[in-house]
Design a protein around this motif. Sequence first.
Motif, PDB file in Angstrom:
ATOM      1  N   ALA B  10       0.816  -1.210   0.000  1.00  0.00           N
ATOM      2  CA  ALA B  10       0.000   0.000   0.000  1.00  0.00           C
ATOM      3  C   ALA B  10       0.855   1.269   0.000  1.00  0.00           C
ATOM      4  CB  ALA B  10      -0.937  -0.011   1.198  1.00  0.00           C
ATOM      5  N   ILE B  15      -0.701   6.223  -0.538  1.00  0.00           N
ATOM      6  CA  ILE B  15      -1.943   6.674   0.104  1.00  0.00           C
ATOM      7  C   ILE B  15      -1.693   7.212   1.508  1.00  0.00           C
ATOM      8  CG2 ILE B  15      -3.591   5.303  -1.220  1.00  0.00           C
ATOM      9  CD1 ILE B  15      -3.551   3.299   1.129  1.00  0.00           C
ATOM     10  N   SER B  16      -0.567   6.795   2.128  1.00  0.00           N
ATOM     11  CA  SER B  16      -0.304   7.241   3.500  1.00  0.00           C
ATOM     12  C   SER B  16      -0.184   8.754   3.605  1.00  0.00           C
ATOM     13  CB  SER B  16       0.965   6.579   4.030  1.00  0.00           C
ATOM     14  OG  SER B  16       0.759   5.199   4.148  1.00  0.00           O
ATOM     15  N   TRP B  18      -2.031  10.895   2.439  1.00  0.00           N
ATOM     16  CA  TRP B  18      -3.337  11.551   2.618  1.00  0.00           C
ATOM     17  C   TRP B  18      -3.834  11.416   4.050  1.00  0.00           C
ATOM     18  CZ3 TRP B  18      -5.641   8.374  -2.003  1.00  0.00           C
ATOM     19  CH2 TRP B  18      -5.011   8.790  -3.186  1.00  0.00           C
ATOM     20  N   ARG B  19      -3.133  10.592   4.836  1.00  0.00           N
ATOM     21  CA  ARG B  19      -3.684  10.225   6.130  1.00  0.00           C
ATOM     22  C   ARG B  19      -3.736  11.421   7.081  1.00  0.00           C
ATOM     23  NH1 ARG B  19      -2.048   5.988  10.566  1.00  0.00           N
ATOM     24  NH2 ARG B  19      -4.151   5.283  11.044  1.00  0.00           N
ATOM     25  N   PRO B  83      -9.765  -2.134  -0.418  1.00  0.00           N
ATOM     26  CA  PRO B  83     -10.495  -0.965   0.101  1.00  0.00           C
ATOM     27  C   PRO B  83     -11.844  -1.315   0.719  1.00  0.00           C
ATOM     28  CG  PRO B  83     -10.168  -0.807  -2.288  1.00  0.00           C
ATOM     29  CD  PRO B  83      -9.319  -1.923  -1.806  1.00  0.00           C
ATOM     30  N   PHE B 226     -11.800   5.809  -5.345  1.00  0.00           N
ATOM     31  CA  PHE B 226     -10.521   5.518  -4.689  1.00  0.00           C
ATOM     32  C   PHE B 226      -9.541   4.867  -5.669  1.00  0.00           C
ATOM     33  CE2 PHE B 226      -7.796   2.633  -2.231  1.00  0.00           C
ATOM     34  CZ  PHE B 226      -7.185   3.536  -1.380  1.00  0.00           C
ATOM     35  N   TRP B 368      -8.953   8.913   7.564  1.00  0.00           N
ATOM     36  CA  TRP B 368      -7.739   8.603   8.317  1.00  0.00           C
ATOM     37  C   TRP B 368      -7.776   7.153   8.806  1.00  0.00           C
ATOM     38  CZ3 TRP B 368      -7.623   7.489  13.672  1.00  0.00           C
ATOM     39  CH2 TRP B 368      -6.343   7.399  14.220  1.00  0.00           C
ATOM     40  N   ILE B 371      -7.553   4.646   5.723  1.00  0.00           N
ATOM     41  CA  ILE B 371      -6.202   4.457   5.192  1.00  0.00           C
ATOM     42  C   ILE B 371      -5.352   3.684   6.200  1.00  0.00           C
ATOM     43  CG2 ILE B 371      -4.112   5.644   4.418  1.00  0.00           C
ATOM     44  CD1 ILE B 371      -5.911   7.811   3.286  1.00  0.00           C
ATOM     45  N   ARG B 375      -3.222   0.490   5.097  1.00  0.00           N
ATOM     46  CA  ARG B 375      -1.773   0.627   5.064  1.00  0.00           C
ATOM     47  C   ARG B 375      -1.075  -0.704   5.341  1.00  0.00           C
ATOM     48  NH1 ARG B 375       1.195   4.926   8.703  1.00  0.00           N
ATOM     49  NH2 ARG B 375       0.234   3.550  10.217  1.00  0.00           N
TER      50      ARG B 375
END
Lengths: 185, 400
Positions: B10, B15-16, B18-19, B83, B226, B368, B371, B375
């Motif tokens: 991941a 994507i992290s 955006w956390r 997801p 997503f 949050w 994700i 993760r």
Amino acid sequence: MAIGKVRTGTYGVIAEFSSPADLTAAAEAARDAGYTEMDAFSPFPIHNLHEAVGMKSTGLSSMSALVLIGGIIGGIGGFFMCWYANVISYPLNIGGKPFNSWPAWIPITFECAILMAAFAAVFGMLALNGLPMPYHPVFNVKRFDQASRDKFFLVIQARDPKFDLDTVWKFLEALHPREVVDVPW
Amino acid sequence: MSAGVAETNASATGISQWRMPSLVIGIIGLALSALGYFINQETFFRSWLPSFLFWFSIVAGSLAVLMLQYVTGGEWGLMIRRPLGAAARTMLWMVLFFIPIILGMKYLYPWSNTQWAMADENVSQKLGWLNWKRFLAFAALYFALWNLWAWRIRALSLSFYQDRSPYTELKRRKWAASGLLMIVLTLTFASIDWMMSTEPKWSSTMYGITFVVGCALSALAFVTFFLTRLVNTEAMGSLLKPTHLRDLGNLMLAFVMFYAYTTFSEFLLIWYANLHEEIPHFLVRTSGLWGAVAFSVAMFHFFLPFGLLLIRPIKDRPKTIAIVAVIIIVMRYVALYWLVAPSWYGEHFTWSWMNLTTLLGIGGVWIWAFIGQLRGQTIIPIHETWVEEAIREGALKVNG
């Protein structure tokens, strides 16, 4: 004399493959080589094969246009039928509702749209495919029976602008088919 | 090929990053909403419920679509399993976000005013169901069941990763099949409790299924959006094919039509019967600005996405399907707001800044958490069945 026009000469060249992946790859190679008039035969539907033989998958094909027109005619027709019956032909006061009670007609409109779209799909498919077709040149190929069992065929037709018997033959040979055969009319 | 797939995870999709921003937005949103609570409690709670329902519908829908995927199998679900699973496991956070609804019951549900309810001829007969003890007990039961299934399926997936036993997969499939039955029933009752009982005098048998279908639509639109965010990353870009997006587009099309079907059927039957007890629901929701909202729901929740999703190039391209998914996601909120808010405000269209802050507050924290669940996992479940089918054609394309 036979009825209608008797055609002579070569319909095309056909190559036999053993797997759907080989057929798709061969069709893609033929498309990339610039051939446009070809057809593929398989015992079952193969994903992406229609794109590989160069058929449009995007935009409005004649088939989807037919279905769309059928659906629109059915929808308008169904609604008009309800409107004509309830407003013009035989108006009845039902529960104090207006004669033009359109929400009640939506199910009929919807059903008629589906019905006519389905008719357009079935009969349009038959017409565009030229079905029923009792004779097709590929039936002259002995092993073509296998197309309904476990073999996969690609034919490049003589009407292709790029068609040249020797070149096409060599091109198909290079794709490692089981065999390549001329298809007479 | 498969070795390369195994190494992507991941974090390779970025994507992290955006956390933290989403957590910050969430906390700011919640802080502003808390401020709103001290300004006007009634508005705060009446803003919270639609915002909660919007995010909840994505979570519950994800669990439902995930279980549907485990029952049916198929390549369509492979790209979205991670997801969906991550969203389903955020159900624990939904328990937390439900607390304000319990605290604000007296502002949300007229039946919680027992004096008024006892005096009303209609509502007084429903008090066996519409009382806070049953309301709380059932809410606890729903959340317990949803979390049980979300985490049980997670546990079975983990043990399948270990043992690769078909019996584990079968067991997961059985849980998923029974879970589908469970979630349709519980979401039906939850929608009656949390949404329909804002109008205790009114009832509709179509209400539950409309909500269930809406949840699935929310989830499909969310995971599609997503996926399109990841399409430019190396990890997902090499795997994701136009046909995957087309499958998701077709599923959205089906659920857009299903939603329109249940919604219109409900309207048609009530309009046709024209009963005194039933029509106020629609009279209120079609008058004034609410009528404009109803029109926008018909146009943008059905006709526009329906037309767009019929066109294949729109479904195949990440950029265009992302736009359709966003239209659906936005309209999901509009439809939910249109369904509950007129119960409190009557014919007067009402919109408060707290609607936005609660929406951002819950959403920020939820993304949050979402994700966080995602993760560290591989972007697709590479040990599962269907993986070969999903990537085989990609490989074929390269060779051809």
